[in-house]
Design a protein around this motif. Structure first.
Motif, short mmCIF file in Angstrom:
data_model
loop_
_atom_site.label_atom_id
_atom_site.label_comp_id
_atom_site.label_asym_id
_atom_site.label_seq_id
_atom_site.Cartn_x
_atom_site.Cartn_y
_atom_site.Cartn_z
N LEU A 147 10.31 6.97 1.65
CA LEU A 147 10.48 5.58 2.02
C LEU A 147 11.66 4.92 1.30
CD1 LEU A 147 6.72 4.56 1.86
CD2 LEU A 147 8.02 5.33 3.85
N SER A 148 12.28 3.96 2.00
CA SER A 148 13.39 3.20 1.40
C SER A 148 12.82 2.16 0.43
CB SER A 148 14.20 2.50 2.49
OG SER A 148 13.46 1.43 3.04
N ASP A 149 13.69 1.61 -0.38
CA ASP A 149 13.28 0.56 -1.31
C ASP A 149 12.68 -0.63 -0.57
OD1 ASP A 149 14.09 2.05 -3.48
OD2 ASP A 149 16.02 1.02 -3.69
N ARG A 150 13.27 -1.01 0.55
CA ARG A 150 12.77 -2.14 1.32
C ARG A 150 11.41 -1.83 1.94
NH1 ARG A 150 13.98 -7.50 0.88
NH2 ARG A 150 15.96 -7.95 1.83
N GLU A 151 11.25 -0.62 2.46
CA GLU A 151 9.94 -0.25 3.01
C GLU A 151 8.87 -0.32 1.93
OE1 GLU A 151 11.72 2.77 6.43
OE2 GLU A 151 11.12 3.57 4.50
N LEU A 152 9.20 0.15 0.73
CA LEU A 152 8.25 0.08 -0.38
C LEU A 152 7.95 -1.36 -0.76
CD1 LEU A 152 9.70 2.97 -2.56
CD2 LEU A 152 7.50 2.96 -1.35
N GLU A 153 8.97 -2.20 -0.76
CA GLU A 153 8.77 -3.61 -1.10
C GLU A 153 7.83 -4.28 -0.10
OE1 GLU A 153 11.50 -7.53 -2.05
OE2 GLU A 153 12.29 -6.03 -0.67
N VAL A 154 8.03 -4.01 1.17
CA VAL A 154 7.19 -4.60 2.21
C VAL A 154 5.76 -4.05 2.13
CG1 VAL A 154 6.88 -4.74 4.72
CG2 VAL A 154 9.12 -5.17 3.73
N LEU A 155 5.61 -2.77 1.89
CA LEU A 155 4.27 -2.20 1.73
C LEU A 155 3.56 -2.77 0.51
CD1 LEU A 155 4.77 1.57 2.61
CD2 LEU A 155 3.56 -0.16 3.95
N ARG A 156 4.30 -2.95 -0.56
CA ARG A 156 3.72 -3.53 -1.78
C ARG A 156 3.19 -4.93 -1.47
NH1 ARG A 156 8.01 -2.96 -4.58
NH2 ARG A 156 7.55 -0.85 -5.21
N ILE B 126 1.94 -10.88 8.48
CA ILE B 126 3.36 -10.56 8.62
C ILE B 126 4.21 -11.74 8.16
CG2 ILE B 126 5.21 -10.03 10.27
CD1 ILE B 126 3.39 -7.64 9.80
N ARG B 127 3.85 -12.94 8.57
CA ARG B 127 4.60 -14.14 8.19
C ARG B 127 4.58 -14.33 6.67
NH1 ARG B 127 8.56 -17.15 9.34
NH2 ARG B 127 7.93 -17.31 11.48
N GLU B 128 3.44 -14.13 6.04
CA GLU B 128 3.34 -14.28 4.58
C GLU B 128 4.17 -13.22 3.86
OE1 GLU B 128 -1.14 -16.19 4.27
OE2 GLU B 128 -0.92 -14.02 4.46
N ILE B 129 4.14 -12.00 4.37
CA ILE B 129 4.96 -10.94 3.78
C ILE B 129 6.44 -11.30 3.93
CG2 ILE B 129 5.66 -8.52 3.97
CD1 ILE B 129 2.76 -7.97 4.99
N ALA B 130 6.81 -11.75 5.12
CA ALA B 130 8.21 -12.12 5.38
C ALA B 130 8.67 -13.21 4.42
CB ALA B 130 8.36 -12.58 6.83
N ASP B 131 7.84 -14.21 4.22
CA ASP B 131 8.18 -15.28 3.29
C ASP B 131 8.33 -14.75 1.87
OD1 ASP B 131 8.16 -17.12 5.36
OD2 ASP B 131 6.16 -17.90 4.87
N GLN B 132 7.44 -13.86 1.49
CA GLN B 132 7.45 -13.32 0.12
C GLN B 132 8.68 -12.48 -0.17
OE1 GLN B 132 3.85 -11.25 -0.93
NE2 GLN B 132 4.75 -10.35 -2.74
N HIS C 290 11.49 -12.52 1.69
CA HIS C 290 12.69 -13.20 2.21
C HIS C 290 13.35 -12.45 3.36
CE1 HIS C 290 12.15 -15.74 -1.28
NE2 HIS C 290 12.22 -14.67 -2.05
N LEU C 291 12.51 -12.06 4.32
CA LEU C 291 12.98 -11.40 5.54
C LEU C 291 12.37 -12.09 6.75
CD1 LEU C 291 12.45 -7.65 4.53
CD2 LEU C 291 14.65 -8.83 4.72
N ALA C 292 12.94 -11.85 7.91
CA ALA C 292 12.37 -12.35 9.15
C ALA C 292 11.11 -11.54 9.49
CB ALA C 292 13.38 -12.23 10.28
N PRO C 293 10.13 -12.15 10.15
CA PRO C 293 8.92 -11.42 10.52
C PRO C 293 9.20 -10.14 11.33
CG PRO C 293 8.56 -13.76 10.79
CD PRO C 293 10.02 -13.58 10.49
N GLY C 294 10.15 -10.20 12.24
CA GLY C 294 10.49 -9.02 13.03
C GLY C 294 11.03 -7.89 12.16
#
Length: 77
Positions: A17-26, A34-40, A42-46
């Protein structure tokens, strides 16, 4: 120790996994939407959905919860 350095040390090696994938999984381990993860992170929900989908595919699991659990079990997050 800096949490980012510790995380980086744990993710080196055979983690697919990439660093970003790990960050999102964490972030998803809390059961956040999804919206809460995106806010946390700092990415778009998509974009969050794309990272989660990529991680699920790489790990061969059918849900983001299973992907996060697998990454946690492996010590990647």
């Amino acid at each position: 120790m800096d949490p980012d350095i510790a995380s980086s040390a744990l993710t080196e090696g055979d983690c697919p996994l990439s660093d970003r994938e790990l960050e999102v999984l964490r972030a998803s381990r809390t059961g956040a939407s999804i919206r809460e993860i995106a806010d946390q992170v700092h990415l778009a929900p998509g974009t969050v959905r794309n990272y989660l989908s990529a991680a699920m595919s790489k790990l061969g699991v059918s849900s983001r919860h299973a992907a996060a659990h697998r990454a946690w079990e492996e010590g990647w997050i």
